[in-house]
Every structure is written in C-alpha cells, then in structure tokens.
Design a protein around this motif. Structure first.
Motif, PDB file in Angstrom:
ATOM      1  N   LYS A 183      11.902   2.794   3.120  1.00  0.00           N
ATOM      2  CA  LYS A 183      10.932   2.648   4.213  1.00  0.00           C
ATOM      3  C   LYS A 183      11.537   1.721   5.262  1.00  0.00           C
ATOM      4  CE  LYS A 183       6.583   0.359   4.989  1.00  0.00           C
ATOM      5  NZ  LYS A 183       5.261   0.038   4.510  1.00  0.00           N
ATOM      6  N   SER A 204       0.827  -1.218   0.000  1.00  0.00           N
ATOM      7  CA  SER A 204       0.000   0.000   0.000  1.00  0.00           C
ATOM      8  C   SER A 204       0.862   1.271   0.000  1.00  0.00           C
ATOM      9  CB  SER A 204      -0.988  -0.008   1.161  1.00  0.00           C
ATOM     10  OG  SER A 204      -0.323  -0.316   2.340  1.00  0.00           O
ATOM     11  N   PHE A 205       1.992   1.255   0.712  1.00  0.00           N
ATOM     12  CA  PHE A 205       2.842   2.452   0.743  1.00  0.00           C
ATOM     13  C   PHE A 205       3.500   2.687  -0.624  1.00  0.00           C
ATOM     14  CE2 PHE A 205       7.092   4.330   1.348  1.00  0.00           C
ATOM     15  CZ  PHE A 205       6.717   5.569   1.826  1.00  0.00           C
ATOM     16  N   ASP A 219       7.781  -5.474  -8.072  1.00  0.00           N
ATOM     17  CA  ASP A 219       7.346  -6.265  -6.908  1.00  0.00           C
ATOM     18  C   ASP A 219       7.462  -7.742  -7.285  1.00  0.00           C
ATOM     19  OD1 ASP A 219       5.364  -5.429  -4.253  1.00  0.00           O
ATOM     20  OD2 ASP A 219       5.588  -7.551  -4.802  1.00  0.00           O
ATOM     21  N   SER A 220       7.791  -8.556  -6.287  1.00  0.00           N
ATOM     22  CA  SER A 220       7.920  -9.987  -6.564  1.00  0.00           C
ATOM     23  C   SER A 220       6.547 -10.663  -6.602  1.00  0.00           C
ATOM     24  CB  SER A 220       8.806 -10.636  -5.500  1.00  0.00           C
ATOM     25  OG  SER A 220       8.355 -10.254  -4.219  1.00  0.00           O
ATOM     26  N   LYS A 240      11.210  -0.448   8.903  1.00  0.00           N
ATOM     27  CA  LYS A 240      10.138  -1.095   9.660  1.00  0.00           C
ATOM     28  C   LYS A 240      10.435  -1.140  11.157  1.00  0.00           C
ATOM     29  CE  LYS A 240       6.223  -3.206   8.777  1.00  0.00           C
ATOM     30  NZ  LYS A 240       5.162  -2.787   7.926  1.00  0.00           N
ATOM     31  N   ASP A 290      12.387 -10.071  -8.484  1.00  0.00           N
ATOM     32  CA  ASP A 290      12.961 -10.113  -7.143  1.00  0.00           C
ATOM     33  C   ASP A 290      14.020  -9.006  -7.045  1.00  0.00           C
ATOM     34  OD1 ASP A 290      14.189 -10.624  -4.772  1.00  0.00           O
ATOM     35  OD2 ASP A 290      14.786 -12.685  -5.246  1.00  0.00           O
ATOM     36  N   ALA A 291      13.752  -8.010  -6.221  1.00  0.00           N
ATOM     37  CA  ALA A 291      14.647  -6.841  -6.137  1.00  0.00           C
ATOM     38  C   ALA A 291      15.928  -7.131  -5.362  1.00  0.00           C
ATOM     39  CB  ALA A 291      13.902  -5.674  -5.508  1.00  0.00           C
ATOM     40  N   GLY A 320       8.674  -3.874   3.188  1.00  0.00           N
ATOM     41  CA  GLY A 320       8.503  -3.639   4.621  1.00  0.00           C
ATOM     42  C   GLY A 320       8.993  -4.759   5.505  1.00  0.00           C
ATOM     43  N   GLU A 321       8.256  -5.867   5.477  1.00  0.00           N
ATOM     44  CA  GLU A 321       8.492  -6.942   6.464  1.00  0.00           C
ATOM     45  C   GLU A 321       9.846  -7.621   6.276  1.00  0.00           C
ATOM     46  OE1 GLU A 321       6.605  -7.426   8.954  1.00  0.00           O
ATOM     47  OE2 GLU A 321       4.940  -6.138   8.318  1.00  0.00           O
ATOM     48  N   TYR A 360       0.195  -7.846  -6.988  1.00  0.00           N
ATOM     49  CA  TYR A 360       0.391  -6.405  -6.768  1.00  0.00           C
ATOM     50  C   TYR A 360       0.781  -5.697  -8.059  1.00  0.00           C
ATOM     51  CZ  TYR A 360       0.196  -7.068  -1.723  1.00  0.00           C
ATOM     52  OH  TYR A 360      -0.216  -7.363  -0.455  1.00  0.00           O
TER      53      TYR A 360
HETATM   54  P1  ATP Z   1       2.716  -1.823   3.013  1.00  0.00           P
HETATM   55  O1  ATP Z   1       2.502  -1.311   4.398  1.00  0.00           O
HETATM   56  O2  ATP Z   1       3.339  -0.822   2.101  1.00  0.00           O
HETATM   57  O3  ATP Z   1       1.520  -2.511   2.392  1.00  0.00           O
HETATM   58  P2  ATP Z   1       4.549  -3.621   4.318  1.00  0.00           P
HETATM   59  O4  ATP Z   1       5.331  -2.614   5.067  1.00  0.00           O
HETATM   60  O5  ATP Z   1       3.616  -4.510   5.081  1.00  0.00           O
HETATM   61  O6  ATP Z   1       3.795  -2.988   3.083  1.00  0.00           O
HETATM   62  P3  ATP Z   1       5.456  -5.779   2.780  1.00  0.00           P
HETATM   63  O7  ATP Z   1       4.044  -6.065   2.423  1.00  0.00           O
HETATM   64  O8  ATP Z   1       6.237  -6.816   3.468  1.00  0.00           O
HETATM   65  O9  ATP Z   1       5.605  -4.458   3.553  1.00  0.00           O
HETATM   66  O10 ATP Z   1       6.284  -5.403   1.442  1.00  0.00           O
HETATM   67  C1  ATP Z   1       5.843  -4.469   0.527  1.00  0.00           C
HETATM   68  C2  ATP Z   1       5.924  -5.074  -0.844  1.00  0.00           C
HETATM   69  O11 ATP Z   1       7.264  -5.467  -1.144  1.00  0.00           O
HETATM   70  C3  ATP Z   1       5.054  -6.321  -1.020  1.00  0.00           C
HETATM   71  O12 ATP Z   1       4.124  -6.090  -2.060  1.00  0.00           O
HETATM   72  C4  ATP Z   1       6.044  -7.424  -1.336  1.00  0.00           C
HETATM   73  O13 ATP Z   1       5.533  -8.334  -2.297  1.00  0.00           O
HETATM   74  C5  ATP Z   1       7.225  -6.647  -1.896  1.00  0.00           C
HETATM   75  N1  ATP Z   1       8.481  -7.378  -1.765  1.00  0.00           N
HETATM   76  C6  ATP Z   1       8.948  -8.060  -0.682  1.00  0.00           C
HETATM   77  N2  ATP Z   1      10.132  -8.628  -0.953  1.00  0.00           N
HETATM   78  C7  ATP Z   1      10.438  -8.296  -2.238  1.00  0.00           C
HETATM   79  C8  ATP Z   1      11.527  -8.570  -3.109  1.00  0.00           C
HETATM   80  N3  ATP Z   1      12.563  -9.314  -2.723  1.00  0.00           N
HETATM   81  N4  ATP Z   1      11.491  -8.053  -4.368  1.00  0.00           N
HETATM   82  C9  ATP Z   1      10.453  -7.307  -4.790  1.00  0.00           C
HETATM   83  N5  ATP Z   1       9.400  -7.021  -4.011  1.00  0.00           N
HETATM   84  C10 ATP Z   1       9.381  -7.505  -2.766  1.00  0.00           C
END
Ligand code: ATP
Length: 217
Positions: free
Chosen positions: A98, A11-12, A31-32, A100, A51-52, A74-75, A36
């Motif tokens: 960002k 979402s961010f 995004d992986s 966490k 995959d970033a 994020g996570e 999304y």
């Molecule tokens: P938000 O609050 O923005 O919704 P969040 O802080 O909960 O997100 P995540 O949902 O864990 O964070 O990650 C944000 C996005 O990053 C997700 O859509 C996830 O698929 C993407 N992401 C995670 N790991 C990778 C990666 N290795 N390469 C590309 N995208 C990734």
C-alpha cells in the motif's frame, strides 16, 4: 489454499486479511500495535504483535514461506520500505504494498514490488463512478476505453422488453440474472423486471448512451 502475510492491520490490512480468510486461505497478520492484533487475532490463522522492520522477526515467523505478502503500513513510509527490503532479501517473490504518497510509490517502483496499491484513490474513483452512474454496481476496466459493467435494473425498467433497452446500443450483454437464475443467451422479447442484473461489455461511449436509459431515477 495459499498462505499470506498481511503486515499492518489498520483498516485496510485488516480487511485484506479477513477477506483472504473468507476465501479459505491461511493468513498471518502482523502489527506492532497490540490493540489491532488483539482485535483481529481470533479471525486469523495467526496474529502477532511484532515490529515488521526487524528482519529477524520476519524470519522467525517464516514469512519467506508465504505465497505472498501484503505490506499495509501507511503513515510510516520508512517502516514500509524497510519491511519491503527485508521481504525482498528473504526471497519473497510476490509483494503487494500500500502506497501513501507519490514519493512512496516511486521508491516502491524502484524496489520492484509486484503491485502498488492506492486504496484511497482507487476507492475515490469507484465512488465517483457510482455517483455518476448509480445503476452500475460493479465494473471492470478491460483497457482505457473498454469496460465490463454490472447493472441492476430499477423500477423504471420494470416491464420493458430486453430489446427496447438494448437495441441501437453497441454493447454486448454477457449475462442476465434474475434471482438465482442466470441466462447467457437472452430472448430479445424477454420482459425485464426490477432488480434484474445485466452484465454488459462495451466501449465507454455506447455504455454512456445506455446509461441515459437509467437517468429517470
Ligand atoms: P489504514 O488506512 O489501513 O487504517 P493507514 O494507512 O492510516 O492505515 P497506519 O495506520 O499508519 O496506516 O498503519 C497501518 C498499520 O500498520 C497500523 O495498525 C500500524 O500499527 C501498523 N504498523 C506501523 N508500523 C509498523 C511496523 N513497523 N511493524 C508492524 N506494524 C506497523
């Protein structure tokens, strides 16, 4: 027009990406998660499932040519840090990330990223401020104690003269807006109306005193 990469389209990240598009910039979103990417692909200049944490992928997508990258993973802190390291290796100068957690923040500080963002905390502060001062629709912190505040007038101020609201207040009104009309120099006798907007500048204490005028709602 600048070119941005937004990595992580949760979402961010998705909000950052679409706002940048709205400001007429080019945005490549990565995004992986296919879901999304598909949900936003039509709105972005380019949206890629990748995959970033894979440096070759980032190079193939020419991320090094972007003016700035926003890492919004994020996570998965490990993925966020790996991605930042690759972007640094590729020579990207402006990297906003960002964070966490405190540990994540500390590591990013050591990596020397341009800006570390804490959206939840920033939003929390703004929500608390809005609850505390509901008439303040926007504010900007100039330094610890000094603010620029946008105030929208309510029914209670309708019919008041400008000087009745502002006199004995050590705040400065930068502008008054009514509908499309903006005034930078305000007649003290001007009669205020509901929904008028004032942008005022001052120290926190005088702004708090001004806020008391609005406490009738
Ligand atoms: P938000 O609050 O923005 O919704 P969040 O802080 O909960 O997100 P995540 O949902 O864990 O964070 O990650 C944000 C996005 O990053 C997700 O859509 C996830 O698929 C993407 N992401 C995670 N790991 C990778 C990666 N290795 N390469 C590309 N995208 C990734």
């Amino acid at each position: 027009m600048a070119q941005f990469a937004v990595i992580g389209l949760g979402s961010f990240g998705a909000t950052v990406a679409t706002e940048l598009i709205g400001l007429h910039h080019d945005v490549i979103g990565i995004d992986s998660n296919k879901k999304y990417v598909e949900s936003i692909s039509e709105q972005l200049t380019h949206a890629v499932i990748a995959d970033a944490t894979d440096e070759h992928v980032l190079q193939e997508l020419n991320i090094q040519n972007c003016d700035a990258a926003v890492v919004a993973i994020g996570e998965d802190i490990e993925a966020s840090i790996l991605c930042v390291l690759h972007l640094k290796n590729m020579g990207l100068k402006k990297i906003w990330v960002k964070a966490k957690s405190k540990a994540h923040h500390m590591i990013l500080t050591h990596l020397g990223v341009t800006k570390i963002i804490h959206p939840e905390e920033d939003m929390g502060v703004r929500v608390a401020q809005s609850l505390s001062y509901p008439m303040v629709s926007r504010y900007m912190v100039l330094d610890d104690d000094h603010y620029i505040v946008k105030v929208q007038l309510k029914e209670a101020q309708n019919g008041m003269r400008f000087h009745q609201l502002m006199d004995q207040n050590e705040v400065r009104t930068l502008l008054h807006k009514r509908g499309p009309e903006i005034l930078f120099s305000i007649d003290p006798n001007m009669i205020l109306q509901t929904n008028d907007i004032l942008v005022v500048e001052g120290l926190l204490e005088p702004l708090r005193r001004l806020a008391k005028h609005f406490k009738t709602e």
